[in-house]
Design a protein around this motif. Structure first.
Motif: not given
Length: 141
Positions: A8-13, A72-79, A116-123, A125-130
């Protein structure tokens, strides 16, 4: 650990409507429960919640240099599985997602080979998908 439990992850927007559209339409995540201040999403079997929080002027983006790229730090994502990652990267490219780090392969032919790839949501928040070529090497040294 042999069995993975959903996290469970809650992030601010700072813009709930814009973020909701991004996670729903761009990333194509299924929406769950919601209120006027938060929205649940099925993040590949995990619970991601976007919570409205007014943006602070003191918030700045931080990075660490990895492989000559600014991660980007911090970041979150999924494998993801290798083929699913490829399809997901193509989908994001077709939707003109602006990558902070374009999709690429690290450690090609070595232990821990990964996409791997990194991008930001419109608010912001950095995301990594790997993805790992060999999923058993996620924690390999």
């Amino acid at each position: 650990m042999n069995t993975l439990s959903p996290f469970h992850l809650a992030i601010p927007v700072d813009n709930l409507d814009l973020a909701r559209d991004f996670y729903n339409s761009t990333l194509e995540l299924e929406e769950g429960r919601s209120s006027d201040h938060w929205v649940d999403f099925d993040f590949f079997g995990h619970q991601l919640v976007i919570h409205y929080k007014q943006k602070s002027d003191s918030e700045t983006k931080q990075h660490n240099s990895v492989d000559g790229k600014e991660v980007p730090v911090p970041h979150f994502g999924i494998i993801l599985e290798w083929e699913i990652w490829q399809k997901f990267a193509n989908m994001l490219s077709e939707k003109n997602v602006k990558f902070a780090i374009e999709p690429y392969i690290r450690f090609k032919g070595e232990v821990g080979e990964q996409a791997t790839m990194f991008f930001y949501d419109p608010c912001g928040n950095a995301l990594e998908f790997k993805s790992f070529k060999d999923p058993s090497q996620v924690f390999a040294k």
